[in-house]
Scaffold this motif. Sequence first.
Motif, PDB file in Angstrom:
ATOM      1  N   LYS A 251      78.167  65.470 -22.672  1.00 43.54           N
ATOM      2  CA  LYS A 251      79.166  64.277 -22.727  1.00 43.54           C
ATOM      3  C   LYS A 251      78.271  63.148 -21.978  1.00 43.54           C
ATOM      4  O   LYS A 251      78.197  62.240 -22.509  1.00 43.54           O
ATOM      5  N   ARG A 252      77.709  63.452 -20.866  1.00 43.60           N
ATOM      6  CA  ARG A 252      77.568  62.629 -19.782  1.00 43.60           C
ATOM      7  C   ARG A 252      75.878  62.502 -20.620  1.00 43.60           C
ATOM      8  O   ARG A 252      75.594  61.099 -20.419  1.00 43.60           O
ATOM      9  N   LYS A 254      74.384  62.511 -23.674  1.00 45.61           N
ATOM     10  CA  LYS A 254      75.548  61.226 -24.894  1.00 45.61           C
ATOM     11  C   LYS A 254      75.212  59.746 -23.863  1.00 45.61           C
ATOM     12  O   LYS A 254      74.407  59.130 -24.778  1.00 45.61           O
ATOM     13  N   ASP A 255      75.978  59.590 -23.136  1.00 37.11           N
ATOM     14  CA  ASP A 255      75.703  58.482 -22.506  1.00 37.11           C
ATOM     15  C   ASP A 255      75.182  57.791 -21.928  1.00 37.11           C
ATOM     16  O   ASP A 255      74.754  56.590 -22.581  1.00 37.11           O
ATOM     17  N   LYS A 256      74.183  58.469 -21.147  1.00 32.91           N
ATOM     18  CA  LYS A 256      73.066  58.273 -20.626  1.00 32.91           C
ATOM     19  C   LYS A 256      71.732  57.764 -21.269  1.00 32.91           C
ATOM     20  O   LYS A 256      70.933  56.828 -21.234  1.00 32.91           O
ATOM     21  N   GLU A 258      72.269  56.999 -25.239  1.00 33.40           N
ATOM     22  CA  GLU A 258      72.632  55.851 -25.756  1.00 33.40           C
ATOM     23  C   GLU A 258      71.953  54.626 -24.879  1.00 33.40           C
ATOM     24  O   GLU A 258      71.162  53.912 -25.392  1.00 33.40           O
ATOM     25  N   GLN A 259      72.143  54.718 -23.343  1.00 27.58           N
ATOM     26  CA  GLN A 259      72.044  53.835 -22.618  1.00 27.58           C
ATOM     27  C   GLN A 259      70.483  53.339 -22.815  1.00 27.58           C
ATOM     28  O   GLN A 259      69.829  52.283 -22.198  1.00 27.58           O
TER      29      GLN A 259
END
Length: 303
Positions: A251-252, A254-256, A258-259
């Motif tokens: 999850k982490r 993915k978030d980073k 995408e940013q």
Amino acid sequence: MDISRMLKQFLTEQFLKTSIRTPSKLNLPIGSARFSIEQMCKLFPKDANIEIRKISLAGLKAEELKPQDESTQLIFHIHGGAFYLGSLNTHRAFLTHVAARTQMQVIHVDYPLSPEHRFPTALNALFDVYQELLNQGIQAKDIILSGDSCGANLALALALRIRNEKLPQVSGLILLSPFLDLTLTSESIRFNQKHDALLSLETIETGIKHYLPKNVDVGDPRVSPMFDDFKDLPPTLVQVGSKELLLDDAKRFKDKAEQAGVDVTFKIYTGMWHNFQMFHPWFDEGKKSLADLAEFAHKQDKD
């Protein structure tokens, strides 16, 4: 989920907890642990239609798995095993199904394991393999880099090194049940300890101890690529089970990512444990993960 499927999953999880996860907490000798994993992986059926050829790449033993005479795309897979387990034998069966489903050539290698070979030996060896593939005339746009568990760590670290050294970048990156943060700060490591049927905290702690020299910090981005800059990474597929210790690593990422502008395809598979993809012959979620992998791989085929 019907009763028969629920019972099959329950029995499988109990078997894995008894035969793999619980013994992994006992600090078994490395040779015994490696032998046990290889014996378990003999249960996985191979796809009989895939040709398996032994090769050598950059001085490493390797295998080429071919579904057909000509494939436009190559998947370079790096096996998992907490940096000290795993081999050609443990992942051969699973990768024959990857080759069959994608109709792409798959290559995997016996990279140097710890503690016999600590960081950065494995990453250096895999970088040499990638350079040799390019030297053989294989174009980077025709290579998908893939890895499971700590192999996903090495795959991401390799993609970052390829970017940093300004070599042609692979067309895609596949991260299966990725182990990306050796500081062990993901919350799921705590709340999924009793739920992950395969992976124990003790196993990954042992792997870190074996893998890292004393002068390398666990937060170093070269060993914990979660802390690197993800700019200019190729399109990336991330698969993780809802019961995994490492759920939040995925999850982490993915978030980073995408940013940082990375094209990320991300999916959580309900009720699944660490490296559930290898159990795909027996579970619908596993079958779906393989279909999703193939769909992603085909999107990266630029020919």
